[in-house]
Design a protein around this motif. Structure first.
Motif, short mmCIF file in Angstrom:
data_model
loop_
_atom_site.label_atom_id
_atom_site.label_comp_id
_atom_site.label_asym_id
_atom_site.label_seq_id
_atom_site.Cartn_x
_atom_site.Cartn_y
_atom_site.Cartn_z
N ILE A 1 0.83 -1.21 0.00
CA ILE A 1 0.00 0.00 0.00
C ILE A 1 0.86 1.25 0.00
CG2 ILE A 1 -1.76 1.29 1.26
CD1 ILE A 1 -2.64 -1.43 2.48
N ALA A 2 1.87 1.29 0.87
CA ALA A 2 2.69 2.50 1.01
C ALA A 2 3.50 2.79 -0.25
CB ALA A 2 3.63 2.36 2.21
N ASN A 3 3.97 1.74 -0.92
CA ASN A 3 4.71 1.96 -2.16
C ASN A 3 3.83 2.51 -3.27
OD1 ASN A 3 7.62 1.29 -2.29
ND2 ASN A 3 6.96 -0.62 -1.33
N ALA A 4 2.54 2.18 -3.23
CA ALA A 4 1.64 2.63 -4.30
C ALA A 4 1.50 4.14 -4.34
CB ALA A 4 0.27 1.96 -4.13
N PHE A 5 1.47 4.80 -3.17
CA PHE A 5 1.25 6.25 -3.18
C PHE A 5 2.50 7.05 -2.85
CE2 PHE A 5 0.69 5.41 1.36
CZ PHE A 5 1.19 6.56 1.98
N LYS A 6 3.61 6.39 -2.57
CA LYS A 6 4.83 7.09 -2.17
C LYS A 6 5.30 8.08 -3.24
CE LYS A 6 9.53 6.26 -0.48
NZ LYS A 6 10.55 5.23 -0.17
N GLY A 7 5.38 7.64 -4.49
CA GLY A 7 5.83 8.51 -5.57
C GLY A 7 4.88 9.65 -5.85
N VAL A 8 3.59 9.44 -5.62
CA VAL A 8 2.61 10.49 -5.86
C VAL A 8 2.84 11.66 -4.91
CG1 VAL A 8 0.15 11.04 -5.92
CG2 VAL A 8 0.94 8.80 -6.71
N THR A 9 3.13 11.36 -3.66
CA THR A 9 3.42 12.42 -2.68
C THR A 9 4.63 13.22 -3.11
OG1 THR A 9 2.60 10.91 -0.96
CG2 THR A 9 3.74 12.89 -0.22
N GLU A 10 5.67 12.55 -3.60
CA GLU A 10 6.88 13.23 -4.04
C GLU A 10 6.64 14.11 -5.26
OE1 GLU A 10 9.48 9.96 -4.62
OE2 GLU A 10 9.80 9.60 -2.48
N THR A 11 5.64 13.76 -6.08
CA THR A 11 5.35 14.54 -7.29
C THR A 11 4.56 15.81 -6.98
OG1 THR A 11 5.21 12.41 -8.45
CG2 THR A 11 4.46 14.32 -9.66
N LEU A 12 3.99 15.92 -5.81
CA LEU A 12 3.16 17.08 -5.47
C LEU A 12 3.88 18.40 -5.72
CD1 LEU A 12 1.45 15.89 -2.16
CD2 LEU A 12 0.31 16.31 -4.35
N ILE A 13 5.19 18.43 -5.45
CA ILE A 13 5.93 19.69 -5.58
C ILE A 13 5.89 20.21 -7.01
CG2 ILE A 13 8.21 18.72 -6.09
CD1 ILE A 13 7.39 21.62 -3.69
N SER A 14 5.81 19.33 -8.00
CA SER A 14 5.80 19.77 -9.40
C SER A 14 4.49 20.47 -9.76
CB SER A 14 6.01 18.57 -10.33
OG SER A 14 4.89 17.68 -10.28
N ASP A 15 3.44 20.30 -8.96
CA ASP A 15 2.17 20.95 -9.23
C ASP A 15 2.13 22.39 -8.74
OD1 ASP A 15 1.24 18.57 -10.28
OD2 ASP A 15 0.27 17.94 -8.42
N TYR A 16 3.03 22.74 -7.82
CA TYR A 16 2.95 24.04 -7.18
C TYR A 16 4.20 24.91 -7.33
CZ TYR A 16 -0.91 21.65 -4.86
OH TYR A 16 -2.06 20.93 -4.61
N VAL A 17 5.28 24.34 -7.88
CA VAL A 17 6.55 25.06 -7.99
C VAL A 17 7.03 25.02 -9.44
CG1 VAL A 17 8.98 25.09 -7.27
CG2 VAL A 17 7.19 24.57 -5.60
N THR A 18 7.49 26.17 -9.94
CA THR A 18 7.95 26.27 -11.32
C THR A 18 9.21 25.44 -11.53
OG1 THR A 18 9.18 28.26 -10.75
CG2 THR A 18 6.97 28.56 -11.66
N PRO A 19 9.48 25.00 -12.77
CA PRO A 19 10.64 24.13 -13.02
C PRO A 19 11.96 24.71 -12.53
CG PRO A 19 9.19 24.13 -14.92
CD PRO A 19 8.63 25.15 -13.97
N GLY A 20 12.19 26.01 -12.70
CA GLY A 20 13.46 26.60 -12.30
C GLY A 20 13.71 26.61 -10.81
N ASN A 21 12.67 26.39 -10.02
CA ASN A 21 12.80 26.42 -8.57
C ASN A 21 12.76 25.03 -7.94
OD1 ASN A 21 13.02 29.23 -7.81
ND2 ASN A 21 10.93 29.48 -8.57
N ARG A 22 12.66 23.99 -8.75
CA ARG A 22 12.42 22.66 -8.18
C ARG A 22 13.64 22.09 -7.47
NH1 ARG A 22 8.78 20.63 -13.28
NH2 ARG A 22 6.87 21.70 -12.63
N SER A 23 14.85 22.41 -7.93
CA SER A 23 16.03 21.93 -7.20
C SER A 23 16.08 22.54 -5.81
CB SER A 23 17.30 22.29 -7.98
OG SER A 23 17.43 21.49 -9.15
N LYS A 24 15.80 23.85 -5.71
CA LYS A 24 15.78 24.49 -4.40
C LYS A 24 14.67 23.88 -3.53
CE LYS A 24 17.35 28.90 -6.32
NZ LYS A 24 17.00 30.32 -6.56
N ALA A 25 13.50 23.69 -4.14
CA ALA A 25 12.40 23.10 -3.39
C ALA A 25 12.76 21.71 -2.89
CB ALA A 25 11.14 23.04 -4.26
N GLN A 26 13.46 20.93 -3.73
CA GLN A 26 13.89 19.60 -3.30
C GLN A 26 14.84 19.67 -2.12
OE1 GLN A 26 11.70 17.26 -4.39
NE2 GLN A 26 13.39 15.92 -4.91
N GLY A 27 15.65 20.74 -2.07
CA GLY A 27 16.52 20.91 -0.92
C GLY A 27 15.73 21.04 0.36
#
Length: 428
Positions: free
Chosen positions: A133-159
């Motif tokens: 169950i946990a593996n099924a939604f794990k990647g979806v949670t990590e993708t959330l940042i791409s919905d709210y942060v522009t591409p140029g800021n994603r490395s900083k956001a990942q930090g």
């Protein structure tokens, strides 16, 4: 990052510079960080304590490592479909949140029941049930940042996100140190309770306003449409020289050794260092603190070095940390080893997923590209603990860190090949 037309058939995709960054949505980064923190708190405690639970039934480190690795392999089968479905939901009013919230609620039950299992079959039902169950939604949670942060800021956001993840290691270590030796049942109840509370807060402050917060360019994207997860995978892995495939191989190798160390560190502490189970579970704490302090500077420095170069330097530091720990088989030496290895892993953790997103042909498929990351990392996590555990069976627990350093040297060779194959100017 978002192309206006699909790439020519058969053309190899190459990484590119993100679009110029505007202001970063710091509020969104905060709440997504909290969401990722919530799920990773559970996983870190799982990796620290379940191997010791399995030692009640298995004496072989290889078998324990295999079981821990197989738990992670569920993501290989579930993530592409779940990620593709989440890409469809991302452009709707609810966003990806229903998958995350439902998955967390369901995963809580088998996790909390692990210490109550009094037989091997019952334990395996709980362990496999949680992992599936946990593996099924794990990647979806990590993708959330791409919905709210522009591409140029994603490395900083990942930090910022990885800084939050490092705090989960601190939390897991503290639970091990303060609770495990007194009440194992309570210790296994705390992480899922934190997960449900924190995901609920993230959804309340961010997910409920998804329609207003989602990036406008996602709706305007006129690039290639993909009708199935298989179509996305075929486009990404079109040739053996595909940069996406090379990057996935690197992710596979490094994630495998990092997972192996996390899975087998507690038994190493009890067998080699003579620590109690609770104290051994806290060995990761100093490394987590170092990770927390340095991950943001590493994220900003990575933009100057280039993502692939930063990852390669990180692998080199990871190897140096393992060799230091092998040379000093005591608690202080192991702490130094964990600090250096954690800093090396930080460089990889900040850059790997963003580098893979930069290879995506469209904003619309970032959830599926996160699934590619999950496939690579989950495959490594599935095999890494078993490989390292088997090497321990052939040598001894004393040689665990040296064996891991040898395997990590293969990872360094892979990233060196990647850095030579892909021009630096396109990976910064």
């Amino acid at each position: 990052m978002v192309p206006t037309s699909p790439p020519a058939p058969g053309a190899a995709t190459t990484p590119h510079r993100p679009a110029p960054a505007g202001p970063m949505n710091r509020s969104a980064v905060l709440w997504v960080t909290l969401a990722v923190f919530a799920q990773e708190a559970v996983w870190n405690f799982y990796d620290a304590q379940v191997p010791e639970q399995l030692r009640h039934y298995f004496s072989s480190a290889g078998v324990i490592g295999l079981i821990m690795g197989l738990d992670h392999s569920w993501g290989i089968f579930t993530q592409p479909a779940v990620g593709f479905y989440s890409d469809k939901l991302a452009r709707r009013r609810t966003g990806r949140w229903p998958i995350v919230l439902l998955g967390a609620a369901l995963a809580t039950v088998p996790f909390a029941l692990i210490p109550w299992a009094t037989s091997l079959p019952a334990l395996m039902v709980c362990v496999v049930g949680f992992a599936a169950i946990a593996n099924a939604f794990k990647g979806v949670t990590e993708t959330l940042i791409s919905d709210y942060v522009t591409p140029g800021n994603r490395s900083k956001a990942q930090g910022f996100i990885k800084a939050g993840v490092s705090l989960t290691i601190v939390v897991s270590s503290l639970i091990s140190l303060l609770v495990v030796d007194h009440s194992l049942h309570l210790a296994f109840a705390i992480p899922p309770a934190l997960m449900l509370i924190m995901l609920g807060l993230s959804w309340a402050f961010l997910g409920r306003h998804h329609r207003d917060a989602v990036l406008p360019q996602e709706h305007a994207d006129q690039s290639q449409e993909f009708t199935s997860p298989r179509a996305v995978l075929k486009d990404a892995l079109r040739s053996p020289s595909s940069p996406t495939l090379l990057l996935m191989i690197g992710i596979f190798c490094f994630a495998g050794m990092w997972s192996a160390l996390r899975s087998l560190m507690t038994p190493y502490g009890t067998q080699v260092l003579g620590l109690t189970r609770g104290d051994a579970g806290g060995l990761a704490l100093p490394g987590a603190v170092a990770f927390l302090i340095c991950v943001l500077p590493i994220a900003y420095l990575s933009n100057r070095l280039g993502q692939l170069r930063a990852m390669r330097h990180g692998v080199a530091l990871f190897i140096a940390g393992l060799l230091a720990g092998f040379a000093m088989p005591n608690v202080p030496g192991t702490i130094v080893s964990m600090v250096l290895s954690s800093l090396g892993y930080a460089s990889f953790a900040v850059n790997a997923l963003v580098a893979l997103w930069n290879l995506a042909p469209a904003q619309k498929v970032l959830g599926t590209y996160t699934a590619l990351y999950t496939i690579a990392s989950a495959s490594g996590m599935a095999l890494g603990p078993a490989i390292l555990g088997t090497s321990i069976d052939l040598t001894s627990w004393r040689y665990m860190l040296l064996n891991a350093a040898v395997f990590a040297a293969v990872t360094f060779a892979v990233f060196t090949r990647m850095a030579r194959s892909i021009p630096h100017s396109t990976t910064a």
